[in-house]
Design a protein around this motif. Structure first.
Motif, PDB file in Angstrom:
ATOM      1  N   LEU A   1      55.814  59.774  42.059  1.00 32.17           N
ATOM      2  CA  LEU A   1      55.627  59.352  40.669  1.00 32.17           C
ATOM      3  C   LEU A   1      56.732  58.390  40.233  1.00 32.17           C
ATOM      4  O   LEU A   1      56.499  57.485  39.426  1.00 32.17           O
ATOM      5  CB  LEU A   1      55.600  60.580  39.755  1.00 32.17           C
ATOM      6  N   ALA A   2      57.949  58.558  40.783  1.00 37.73           N
ATOM      7  CA  ALA A   2      59.065  57.672  40.439  1.00 37.73           C
ATOM      8  C   ALA A   2      58.787  56.251  40.924  1.00 37.73           C
ATOM      9  O   ALA A   2      59.052  55.268  40.219  1.00 37.73           O
ATOM     10  CB  ALA A   2      60.356  58.200  41.049  1.00 37.73           C
ATOM     11  N   HIS A   3      58.226  56.135  42.138  1.00 37.60           N
ATOM     12  CA  HIS A   3      57.901  54.806  42.661  1.00 37.60           C
ATOM     13  C   HIS A   3      56.790  54.143  41.842  1.00 37.60           C
ATOM     14  O   HIS A   3      56.821  52.937  41.591  1.00 37.60           O
ATOM     15  CB  HIS A   3      57.467  54.918  44.127  1.00 37.60           C
ATOM     16  N   GLU A   4      55.807  54.932  41.422  1.00 42.11           N
ATOM     17  CA  GLU A   4      54.731  54.395  40.596  1.00 42.11           C
ATOM     18  C   GLU A   4      55.277  53.918  39.251  1.00 42.11           C
ATOM     19  O   GLU A   4      54.877  52.862  38.739  1.00 42.11           O
ATOM     20  CB  GLU A   4      53.650  55.450  40.384  1.00 42.11           C
ATOM     21  N   LYS A   5      56.210  54.671  38.702  1.00 39.56           N
ATOM     22  CA  LYS A   5      56.771  54.331  37.384  1.00 39.56           C
ATOM     23  C   LYS A   5      57.544  53.023  37.417  1.00 39.56           C
ATOM     24  O   LYS A   5      57.494  52.233  36.467  1.00 39.56           O
ATOM     25  CB  LYS A   5      57.669  55.473  36.906  1.00 39.56           C
ATOM     26  N   THR A   6      58.263  52.769  38.513  1.00 42.50           N
ATOM     27  CA  THR A   6      59.095  51.564  38.595  1.00 42.50           C
ATOM     28  C   THR A   6      58.344  50.354  39.158  1.00 42.50           C
ATOM     29  O   THR A   6      58.845  49.234  39.099  1.00 42.50           O
ATOM     30  CB  THR A   6      60.339  51.823  39.468  1.00 42.50           C
ATOM     31  N   ALA A   7      57.152  50.576  39.696  1.00 46.39           N
ATOM     32  CA  ALA A   7      56.374  49.456  40.246  1.00 46.39           C
ATOM     33  C   ALA A   7      55.848  48.579  39.115  1.00 46.39           C
ATOM     34  O   ALA A   7      55.723  49.008  37.964  1.00 46.39           O
ATOM     35  CB  ALA A   7      55.210  49.986  41.086  1.00 46.39           C
ATOM     36  N   SER A   8      55.545  47.337  39.452  1.00 41.44           N
ATOM     37  CA  SER A   8      55.002  46.419  38.442  1.00 41.44           C
ATOM     38  C   SER A   8      53.728  45.771  38.977  1.00 41.44           C
ATOM     39  O   SER A   8      53.560  45.606  40.187  1.00 41.44           O
ATOM     40  CB  SER A   8      56.022  45.336  38.077  1.00 41.44           C
ATOM     41  N   SER A   9      52.842  45.422  38.071  1.00 38.98           N
ATOM     42  CA  SER A   9      51.572  44.804  38.445  1.00 38.98           C
ATOM     43  C   SER A   9      51.608  43.306  38.173  1.00 38.98           C
ATOM     44  O   SER A   9      52.215  42.851  37.191  1.00 38.98           O
ATOM     45  CB  SER A   9      50.421  45.431  37.656  1.00 38.98           C
ATOM     46  N   GLN A  10      50.946  42.567  39.045  1.00 47.57           N
ATOM     47  CA  GLN A  10      50.718  41.146  38.827  1.00 47.57           C
ATOM     48  C   GLN A  10      49.247  40.987  38.439  1.00 47.57           C
ATOM     49  O   GLN A  10      48.372  41.616  39.035  1.00 47.57           O
ATOM     50  CB  GLN A  10      51.017  40.355  40.109  1.00 47.57           C
ATOM     51  N   PHE A  11      48.979  40.151  37.436  1.00 46.74           N
ATOM     52  CA  PHE A  11      47.613  40.018  36.927  1.00 46.74           C
ATOM     53  C   PHE A  11      47.054  38.627  37.217  1.00 46.74           C
ATOM     54  O   PHE A  11      47.794  37.635  37.233  1.00 46.74           O
ATOM     55  CB  PHE A  11      47.580  40.279  35.420  1.00 46.74           C
ATOM     56  N   ASP A  12      45.753  38.561  37.438  1.00 41.52           N
ATOM     57  CA  ASP A  12      45.118  37.274  37.687  1.00 41.52           C
ATOM     58  C   ASP A  12      43.605  37.412  37.503  1.00 41.52           C
ATOM     59  O   ASP A  12      43.075  38.518  37.398  1.00 41.52           O
ATOM     60  CB  ASP A  12      45.426  36.771  39.101  1.00 41.52           C
ATOM     61  N   SER A  13      42.921  36.274  37.502  1.00 42.68           N
ATOM     62  CA  SER A  13      41.463  36.254  37.446  1.00 42.68           C
ATOM     63  C   SER A  13      40.908  36.566  38.834  1.00 42.68           C
ATOM     64  O   SER A  13      41.623  36.440  39.831  1.00 42.68           O
ATOM     65  CB  SER A  13      40.975  34.877  36.985  1.00 42.68           C
ATOM     66  N   PRO A  14      39.643  36.959  38.924  1.00 40.94           N
ATOM     67  CA  PRO A  14      39.050  37.257  40.231  1.00 40.94           C
ATOM     68  C   PRO A  14      39.151  36.064  41.179  1.00 40.94           C
ATOM     69  O   PRO A  14      38.858  34.929  40.807  1.00 40.94           O
ATOM     70  CB  PRO A  14      37.591  37.571  39.893  1.00 40.94           C
ATOM     71  N   LYS A  15      39.563  36.341  42.427  1.00 38.74           N
ATOM     72  CA  LYS A  15      39.698  35.300  43.449  1.00 38.74           C
ATOM     73  C   LYS A  15      38.540  35.414  44.439  1.00 38.74           C
ATOM     74  O   LYS A  15      37.395  35.546  44.038  1.00 38.74           O
ATOM     75  CB  LYS A  15      41.059  35.413  44.115  1.00 38.74           C
ATOM     76  N   THR A  16      38.860  35.431  45.721  1.00 41.03           N
ATOM     77  CA  THR A  16      37.795  35.471  46.736  1.00 41.03           C
ATOM     78  C   THR A  16      37.288  36.884  46.984  1.00 41.03           C
ATOM     79  O   THR A  16      36.095  37.107  47.191  1.00 41.03           O
ATOM     80  CB  THR A  16      38.304  34.872  48.067  1.00 41.03           C
ATOM     81  N   TYR A  17      38.207  37.853  46.960  1.00 45.09           N
ATOM     82  CA  TYR A  17      37.861  39.231  47.292  1.00 45.09           C
ATOM     83  C   TYR A  17      38.218  40.188  46.149  1.00 45.09           C
ATOM     84  O   TYR A  17      39.184  39.967  45.401  1.00 45.09           O
ATOM     85  CB  TYR A  17      38.582  39.664  48.568  1.00 45.09           C
ATOM     86  N   LEU A  18      37.418  41.241  46.053  1.00 43.74           N
ATOM     87  CA  LEU A  18      37.645  42.293  45.062  1.00 43.74           C
ATOM     88  C   LEU A  18      37.920  43.595  45.805  1.00 43.74           C
ATOM     89  O   LEU A  18      37.238  43.919  46.784  1.00 43.74           O
ATOM     90  CB  LEU A  18      36.413  42.451  44.165  1.00 43.74           C
ATOM     91  N   PHE A  19      38.904  44.357  45.316  1.00 40.95           N
ATOM     92  CA  PHE A  19      39.288  45.611  45.958  1.00 40.95           C
ATOM     93  C   PHE A  19      39.249  46.754  44.940  1.00 40.95           C
ATOM     94  O   PHE A  19      39.797  46.634  43.843  1.00 40.95           O
ATOM     95  CB  PHE A  19      40.700  45.499  46.551  1.00 40.95           C
ATOM     96  N   GLU A  20      38.598  47.833  45.352  1.00 41.89           N
ATOM     97  CA  GLU A  20      38.521  49.027  44.511  1.00 41.89           C
ATOM     98  C   GLU A  20      39.154  50.193  45.277  1.00 41.89           C
ATOM     99  O   GLU A  20      38.628  50.612  46.309  1.00 41.89           O
ATOM    100  CB  GLU A  20      37.062  49.356  44.174  1.00 41.89           C
ATOM    101  N   PRO A  21      40.287  50.748  44.803  1.00 42.20           N
ATOM    102  CA  PRO A  21      40.920  51.868  45.500  1.00 42.20           C
ATOM    103  C   PRO A  21      39.978  53.063  45.611  1.00 42.20           C
ATOM    104  O   PRO A  21      39.096  53.250  44.757  1.00 42.20           O
ATOM    105  CB  PRO A  21      42.117  52.201  44.605  1.00 42.20           C
TER     106      PRO A  21
END
Length: 392
Positions: free
Chosen positions: A263-283
């Motif tokens: 949870l500590a790693h998730e809390k300190t991680a950051s997201s980069q945002f962008d419009s849809p490119k070539t591929y879409l990924f769903e966890p």
């Protein structure tokens, strides 16, 4: 437990008719002396439920099946095998035994196992089935597991607990303290008899809520089977003080998708945002349940479409723990553009979107299935969009 059900003629009937219409059997006059049609139907229904969930039970002759409710509540063989792979030792106590599927697999890694089940009929059925399955190192005790521990002086390498997730009114509960047995209330008792506990909970339980209720949590395993979260495992170790590691696993037919974090790693991680490119990924669903929303993107160097959409994009196709799609087009969410797609059939997913899949299907007359996948979501500019994809 009606032992007449084990007679050769009745067993032959069950083997030949497990997939038949239950109502037609129920309405017939008794077919066998000493066995009611209701009892016969219970065997047929329960065996049918075992076909995919418990194939070992399904294919073994002379298995006595309990009420189908016990089949529905038990672990599947797939998840039980995963649990058993995590622990081993000389002794294990299961204080909430049930049908004993988990114990069956635990017994492969322990010298001796004790199975406590207060329901006398179910305890007898489980003991009979262990004998049929040729398991010799499990002792079945017909009693309440908590009461057994309260008077016992024995110590175990591990204690396994699968608390009942329904209260007295049979309504769903979401707190461990509302389950039976009450694990938080009895932690001190458990640790008087072991240093290690493995706890199984429903996927409905919020992980942060579970951490608030428990102590000494060392590991949390979020288990999905074919992308459906089935259970959460909590491994507790007496006096453990470090932050727990969270392990997500999606068990698929031929592969196992794994992603671990804290949870500590998730809390300190950051997201980069962008419009849809070539591929879409769903966890996969295990990752989404565990809440690794930022870390999954940063780990795989993906851009997120929106903070709350939990969909990711990239110009590159990568090996990813989830579903991967090739984006064919992205359109604005409006009736004209969607109808222009002329898709009478498609697989639809909504993420961070105000309408349900059912509403969308009805509105645009799109049936389920086909090669196209439509993601109805919100982009980084807070605009509603539809991403048209095919599997990569």
């Amino acid at each position: 437990m009606n032992k007449k059900i084990l007679n050769t003629g009745i067993q032959s009937f069950i083997e030949k008719n497990w997939n038949t219409d239950i109502v037609s059997v129920l309405l017939k006059k008794p077919l066998f002396e000493g066995v009611s049609q209701k009892e016969l139907c219970e065997q047929l229904e329960a065996k049918k439920k075992c076909q995919h969930k418990l194939p070992k039970w399904f294919t073994t002759p002379l298995i006595y099946y309990p009420n189908k409710l016990h089949i529905e509540q038990t672990s599947s063989e797939v998840t039980a095998q995963y649990k058993a792979s995590l622990i081993r030792g000389k002794s294990l106590l299961d204080i909430t035994g049930g049908l004993g599927v988990d114990c069956f697999f635990f017994a492969k890694n322990f010298d001796r196992v004790k199975h406590c089940e207060w329901n006398e009929n179910l305890s007898q059925i489980t003991a009979h089935n262990y004998a049929v399955l040729d398991v010799k190192n499990i002792e079945c005790l017909t009693e309440n597991g908590i009461r057994y521990l309260q008077r016992s002086k024995e110590n175990f390498d591990w204690i396994f607990i699968d608390p009942s997730r329904r209260n007295e009114s049979r309504g769903k509960v979401f707190l461990l303290a509302d389950c039976l047995p009450n694990v938080p209330e009895n932690l001190e008792l458990f640790f008087e008899h072991t240093n290690k506990i493995i706890l199984k909970t429903s996927p409905l339980l919020d992980i942060k809520q579970g951490l608030n209720e428990l102590r000494f949590v060392k590991e949390i395993h979020v288990i999905a089977v074919q992308n459906e979260v089935k259970e959460i495992l909590w491994l507790l170790e007496n006096n453990h003080t470090l932050a727990p590691s969270i392990k997500t696993v999606n068990l698929k037919k031929n592969i196992k998708e794994v992603f671990d974090f804290t949870l500590a790693h998730e809390k300190t991680a950051s997201s980069q945002f962008d419009s849809p490119k070539t591929y879409l990924f769903e966890p996969n669903s295990a990752i989404l349940k565990a809440g690794a929303f930022k870390l999954i993107g940063s780990t795989y160097k993906l851009q997120k479409l929106h903070e709350h959409s939990h969909l990711y994009t990239s110009s590159l196709l990568i090996d990813f723990p989830g579903r991967c799609f090739l984006i064919e087009k992205v359109i604005n969410y409006n009736r004209k553009e969607i109808l222009k797609l002329a898709l009478g059939k498609a697989n639809i997913t909504t993420r961070n979107f105000p309408e349900t899949v059912g509403t969308i299907r009805k509105k645009f007359k799109i049936k389920d299935g086909g090669e196209y996948y439509l993601f109805f979501t919100t982009n980084v500019e807070n605009k509603r969009i539809v991403i048209v994809c095919k599997k990569a």
